[in-house]
Write a protein that holds these residues in place. Structure first.
Motif, PDB file in Angstrom:
ATOM      1  N   SER A  41      -5.734  -2.135   9.550  1.00  0.00           N
ATOM      2  CA  SER A  41      -5.179  -2.754   8.345  1.00  0.00           C
ATOM      3  C   SER A  41      -3.761  -3.260   8.533  1.00  0.00           C
ATOM      4  CB  SER A  41      -5.195  -1.749   7.181  1.00  0.00           C
ATOM      5  OG  SER A  41      -6.508  -1.370   6.860  1.00  0.00           O
TER       6      SER A  41
ATOM      7  N   HIS B  53      -7.237   2.556  -0.033  1.00  0.00           N
ATOM      8  CA  HIS B  53      -7.539   1.572   1.004  1.00  0.00           C
ATOM      9  C   HIS B  53      -8.100   2.263   2.240  1.00  0.00           C
ATOM     10  CE1 HIS B  53      -7.352  -2.419   2.652  1.00  0.00           C
ATOM     11  NE2 HIS B  53      -6.710  -1.996   3.715  1.00  0.00           N
TER      12      HIS B  53
ATOM     13  N   GLY C  37      -2.474   5.479  -0.372  1.00  0.00           N
ATOM     14  CA  GLY C  37      -3.538   4.516  -0.130  1.00  0.00           C
ATOM     15  C   GLY C  37      -3.795   3.541  -1.256  1.00  0.00           C
ATOM     16  N   HIS C  38      -3.115   3.700  -2.397  1.00  0.00           N
ATOM     17  CA  HIS C  38      -3.305   2.777  -3.521  1.00  0.00           C
ATOM     18  C   HIS C  38      -2.525   1.485  -3.252  1.00  0.00           C
ATOM     19  CE1 HIS C  38      -4.185   6.410  -6.371  1.00  0.00           C
ATOM     20  NE2 HIS C  38      -5.122   6.206  -5.465  1.00  0.00           N
ATOM     21  N   LYS C  39      -3.142   0.352  -3.562  1.00  0.00           N
ATOM     22  CA  LYS C  39      -2.502  -0.931  -3.278  1.00  0.00           C
ATOM     23  C   LYS C  39      -2.309  -1.726  -4.556  1.00  0.00           C
ATOM     24  CE  LYS C  39      -6.982  -2.931  -1.918  1.00  0.00           C
ATOM     25  NZ  LYS C  39      -7.736  -3.557  -0.818  1.00  0.00           N
TER      26      LYS C  39
ATOM     27  N   TYR D 109      -7.931  -2.248  -8.389  1.00  0.00           N
ATOM     28  CA  TYR D 109      -7.708  -1.335  -7.269  1.00  0.00           C
ATOM     29  C   TYR D 109      -6.796  -0.165  -7.617  1.00  0.00           C
ATOM     30  CZ  TYR D 109      -9.883  -4.936  -4.422  1.00  0.00           C
ATOM     31  OH  TYR D 109     -10.766  -5.836  -3.893  1.00  0.00           O
TER      32      TYR D 109
ATOM     33  N   ILE E  47       0.868  -1.181   0.000  1.00  0.00           N
ATOM     34  CA  ILE E  47       0.000   0.000   0.000  1.00  0.00           C
ATOM     35  C   ILE E  47       0.902   1.228   0.000  1.00  0.00           C
ATOM     36  CG2 ILE E  47      -1.862   1.259   1.135  1.00  0.00           C
ATOM     37  CD1 ILE E  47      -2.736  -1.256   2.493  1.00  0.00           C
ATOM     38  N   LYS E  48       0.694   2.102  -0.972  1.00  0.00           N
ATOM     39  CA  LYS E  48       1.496   3.318  -1.079  1.00  0.00           C
ATOM     40  C   LYS E  48       1.004   4.361  -0.070  1.00  0.00           C
ATOM     41  CE  LYS E  48       2.058   2.439  -6.027  1.00  0.00           C
ATOM     42  NZ  LYS E  48       1.790   2.914  -7.392  1.00  0.00           N
TER      43      LYS E  48
END
Length: 375
Positions: free
Chosen positions: A310, A360, A172-174, A355, A168-169
Motif C-alpha cells: 500500500s 485498510h 488503519g482507518h483512511k 470507509y 491512513i491512521k
C-alpha cells in the motif's frame, strides 16, 4: 426500477438525518473531540415514510440529552417531499443539472429549471465549508498527495488542478483529509495546503507519498520535518517508459517492477543497482536521474511487510481520482469554482463515510507496531 430508486431515496434521507445530528453535536461519530462534551449519540428510532416509489424506513438518530430535533422530515407526517434529497443525490453521482431537471419532471411531474436544481445542490455548501474547517486527527501514519485535473470555467474554459490529500491512521482507518482547487499544480499551493492541515490539528505524519513534483520533498521537510518521504514507484516507472524506446519498454517495466517485489531493502537495492548496470549504457540520462532520487525509492521497505503493497505508490489516491473523473465526465465543465468545490466535497465526505470504520488491507495486523512510530 422503483425498488432501486426507493433504496437510493432511503439512503439519502438517512444520510441527511445523520448529518443533521453530526452538525448539532459538533463532531463526527466516534471522533475523539466528542469525548466528555456532555452529550452524545443515543441510537435511533424508526419511521416509515411513503414516497413516490413506495414506503421507506428511516432511522431518526437521537442524542443522550434529548435536545436534538431533526428538520429533514416533517413531524408526525408519513408523506415527505424527497425531491431535494433526490436532487442532491443525483448531483453527487455526476448527473448534470439539466438532466436532473428533466428526470425529476418525468418522475414526479414537478418542473425544476436547471438553475433551481443548481440552487438546491448549493444546500451542501455550508457542509462543504465545515468540512474544510473541521479539526483533523493529530496523527496519520501515511498521507498520499496527488493532483488531478477537471474542467472549470472562469473567464474561459480550462482544466484546473484539484489537490487531494488522503491519509491512513495508525489504526488503519483512511479518509480524505482535504482538497483544494488551483489553476495548475505548483509547490506553493501544496505548501499552503500542508500548513493548513497542520494548523487544523494534524501534527504528526510518519510517511508521505507523492509523485515527482518539483520541491515537494523540501516543502514536506519544512512543514513536517520528522516525516519520511516515498517517491511513487509507479510514477517513476511511467517517467522511465516515456524516455526509452518503445521496443525496450516492456522489458524495462518488468525489470523495474521487481524492485518492490523483494523481501528486504537490501535485496531491493541489489535489484536496483543491477538495473543501473544493465541499462546505463543505452540510457545514461535515465539512470542518472534514478540515482539522484534513489534515497526516496526504497523507503517503504523500512516498514512492516504487511503494508508495503500500500505504500510504494500513490495507487490508492489515484483510484479516488478515477472515481471523481468518472462521475464528472457527464459534465462538460463546472461553471464556477464553487460548483466544482461542492462536487468534490460531496465525493470526499461520501468516501469518508464509506470507509469510516474499515481498516485498510494489512494495517490491522500491525496496528501496535504503527502506533509505536509516534511514541
Amino acid at each position: 426500477m422503483n425498488d432501486l430508486l426507493r433504496k437510493e431515496l432511503q439512503q439519502a434521507v438517512n444520510d441527511l438525518l445523520e448529518a443533521e445530528l453530526t452538525a448539532f453535536l459538533g463532531y463526527d461519530p466516534y471522533a475523539r473531540n466528542g469525548w466528555n462534551t456532555g452529550n452524545s449519540r443515543n441510537g435511533a428510532y424508526f419511521r416509515k415514510v411513503d414516497t413516490q416509489f413506495g414506503p421507506i424506513e428511516v432511522q431518526v438518530p437521537r442524542d443522550r440529552n434529548g435536545q436534538f430535533h431533526q428538520h429533514t422530515l416533517p413531524d408526525y407526517k408519513q408523506h415527505s417531499d424527497v425531491l431535494e434529497s433526490t436532487i442532491i443525490k443525483l448531483y453527487s453521482k455526476g448527473v448534470t443539472t439539466r438532466e436532473i431537471a428533466d428526470l425529476i419532471e418525468k418522475m414526479y411531474g414537478s418542473h425544476y429549471s436547471p438553475a433551481q436544481v443548481s440552487n438546491i445542490s448549493k444546500q451542501m455548501l455550508p457542509k462543504i465549508e465545515a468540512y474544510h474547517k473541521r479539526k483533523l486527527s493529530d496523527k496519520f501514519f501515511c498521507v498520499y498527495l496527488d493532483a488531478t485535473y477537471l474542467p472549470l470555467r472562469r473567464e474561459t474554459f480550462e482544466r484546473e488542478a484539484v489537490y487531494i490529500a488522503i491519509g491512513i491512521k495508525p489504526n488503519g482507518h483512511k479518509e480524505v483529509i482535504d482538497y483544494c482547487i488551483a489553476p495548475s499544480e505548483n509547490i506553493e499551493v501544496w505548501t499552503e495546503m500542508l500548513q493548513n492541515m497542520k494548523s487544523r490539528g494534524l501534527k504528526q505524519v510518519e510517511l508521505f507519498l507523492s509523485d515527482g513534483v518539483v520541491g515537494m520533498k523540501t516543502a514536506l521537510a519544512r512543514t513536517y520535518p520528522k516525516a519520511h518521504f516515498q517517491r511513487c514507484l509507479v510514477h517513476v516507472m511511467r517517467n522511465i517508459c516515456a524516455k526509452v524506446r518503445v521496443d525496450d519498454r516492456e522489458k524495462i517495466m518488468n525489470e523495474f517492477k521487481q524492485i518492490h517485489q523483494q523481501t528486504s531493502k537490501k535485496e531491493a537495492a541489489a535489484v536496483l543497482h543491477k538495473f543501473y548496470a544493465k541499462w546505463n549504457k543505452a540510457y545514461s540520462h535515465v539512470i542518472k536521474g534514478l540515482k539522484e532520487i534513489e534515497p526516496d525509492l526504497l523507503v517503504f521497505y523500512n516498514y512492516p511487510k504487511q503494508i508495503r503493497a500500500s505504500i510504494y505508490s500513490t495507487n490508492m489516491i489515484e483510484s479516488f481520482n478515477n472515481v471523481i473523473k468518472r462521475k464528472a465526465k457527464p459534465k462538460a465543465e463546472f461553471p464556477t469554482e464553487q460548483s466544482l468545490d461542492a462536487f468534490i466535497g460531496i465525493q470526499a465526505m461520501s468516501y469518508n463515510d464509506r470507509y469510516f470504520n474499515r481498516i485498510h488491507k494489512g494495517f490491522g495486523q500491525v496496528q501496535d507496531t504503527l502506533e509505536s512510530y509516534f511514541e
